[in-house]
Design an enzyme around this catalytic site. Structure first.
Site, mmCIF file in Angstrom:
data_model
loop_
_atom_site.group_PDB
_atom_site.id
_atom_site.type_symbol
_atom_site.label_atom_id
_atom_site.label_comp_id
_atom_site.label_asym_id
_atom_site.label_seq_id
_atom_site.Cartn_x
_atom_site.Cartn_y
_atom_site.Cartn_z
ATOM 1 N N LYS A 175 0.828 -1.204 0.000
ATOM 2 C CA LYS A 175 0.000 0.000 0.000
ATOM 3 C C LYS A 175 0.864 1.257 0.000
ATOM 4 C CE LYS A 175 -1.646 -1.769 3.613
ATOM 5 N NZ LYS A 175 -2.318 -2.129 4.888
ATOM 6 N N THR A 207 -7.113 8.758 9.647
ATOM 7 C CA THR A 207 -6.828 7.590 8.808
ATOM 8 C C THR A 207 -6.667 6.308 9.632
ATOM 9 O OG1 THR A 207 -4.454 8.097 8.886
ATOM 10 C CG2 THR A 207 -5.715 8.978 7.019
ATOM 11 N N GLY A 209 -7.163 2.845 11.039
ATOM 12 C CA GLY A 209 -7.846 1.644 10.574
ATOM 13 C C GLY A 209 -7.866 1.456 9.076
ATOM 14 N N THR A 210 -7.131 2.283 8.336
ATOM 15 C CA THR A 210 -7.160 2.144 6.882
ATOM 16 C C THR A 210 -6.599 0.798 6.428
ATOM 17 O OG1 THR A 210 -5.085 3.392 6.811
ATOM 18 C CG2 THR A 210 -7.104 4.603 6.314
ATOM 19 N N GLY A 211 -5.538 0.339 7.078
ATOM 20 C CA GLY A 211 -4.946 -0.943 6.686
ATOM 21 C C GLY A 211 -5.880 -2.111 6.951
ATOM 22 N N CYS A 212 -6.504 -2.102 8.124
ATOM 23 C CA CYS A 212 -7.458 -3.155 8.468
ATOM 24 C C CYS A 212 -8.618 -3.162 7.473
ATOM 25 C CB CYS A 212 -8.021 -2.931 9.873
ATOM 26 S SG CYS A 212 -6.794 -2.859 11.179
#
Length: 267
Positions: A175, A207, A209-212
């Site tokens: 990402k 931002t 929790g964007t990865g989860c």
């Protein structure tokens, strides 16, 4: 009507922006039935992680067995696993239940800087879990740790993806949220070709929790039969909408808007 089921094996975020809570919200938004295996409880809000309390290996194994033996799993994602013992137990259960659509989000550090993966657990992640994964979705700092390479350019990103793929994972998606500049570049490597997904950088601190959420979108899409590339495209669109249409909750790194993609006509 066939109901697709997606499982998240991850930690709890009491602030609701990441972890199990973000995953289940995402599954619901995308029309799949979400189940969960709790690996740890965190005392957390937008200002940071104030405590981490891992579950026992037995409790994690029992949760996986309960879901697999009754409800079933069309796809699953792993998030915060915390320790080598937990990673090894999860990997064992993935093999025991013959789970195939496995998406690994290698959660290492919270937005506020708190460690969510013990240092000694990295080897277990690389040798036990990644060889079972259909996709791994590291951000740039995580990809640097896994590949042991510095990433400063798109070419660096490609080389790191190749190194990670050599660990046995079928698809590597790095990402680009940590890219510099007005545009972010997510890079997908399928073992043969590279595919790039771009998005406009949004100037916001919200931002969390964007990865989860990104990996949860991929998990839901794959549960419904999407290809990895299509799932990655959907995840990019979902996250872009979730950040752009912010909800401004909390005084620190607030959560994104899990409703935004559907409100824009997605799904």
């Amino acid at each position: 009507m066939t109901i697709r089921k997606a499982l998240t094996i991850a930690g709890s975020d009491s602030g609701g922006g990441a972890g199990i809570q973000a995953d289940l919200k995402t599954f619901q938004e995308l029309g799949v039935f979400g189940t969960s295996v709790l690996t740890a409880v965190t005392a957390q809000n937008t200002l940071g992680v104030h405590g981490v309390y891992p579950m026992s290996v037995e409790a994690i194994e029992k949760q996986i067995d309960a879901v697999a033996s009754d409800i079933g799993v069309d796809s699953l994602k792993t998030g915060m696993l915390f320790s080598a013992d937990i990673i090894e137990a999860v990997a064992m259960k993935i093999k025991e239940h013959h789970f195939t659509n496995v998406i690994v989000d290698p959660v290492m550090i919270a937005k506020g800087g708190a460690p969510l993966l013990q240092e000694e657990a990295m080897e277990a992640l690389k040798t036990k879990l990644l060889p079972l994964a259909l996709v791994v979705t590291p951000n740039i700092p995580e990809a640097e740790v896994i590949s042991k390479r510095t990433i400063k350019s798109e070419e660096d990103k490609k080389e790191a993806a190749k190194v990670i793929a050599a660990l046995g994972v079928k698809n590597v998606l790095i990402k680009g949220g940590h890219d510099e500049g007005a545009v972010t570049y997510d890079l997908l490597y399928d073992g043969e070709e590279f595919h790039t997904f771009t998005g406009k950088r949004i100037d916001t601190k919200h931002t969390h929790g964007t990865g989860c959420t990104f990996s949860a979108v991929m998990t839901a899409a794959i549960a419904k039969g999407a290809s990895v590339r299509t799932a990655a495209e959907m995840a990019k669109q979902f996250i872009q909408a979730a950040i752009e249409d912010g909800i401004n909750i909390g005084s620190g790194h607030g959560p994104t808007n899990h409703w935004a993609y559907r409100q824009r006509g997605g799904c």
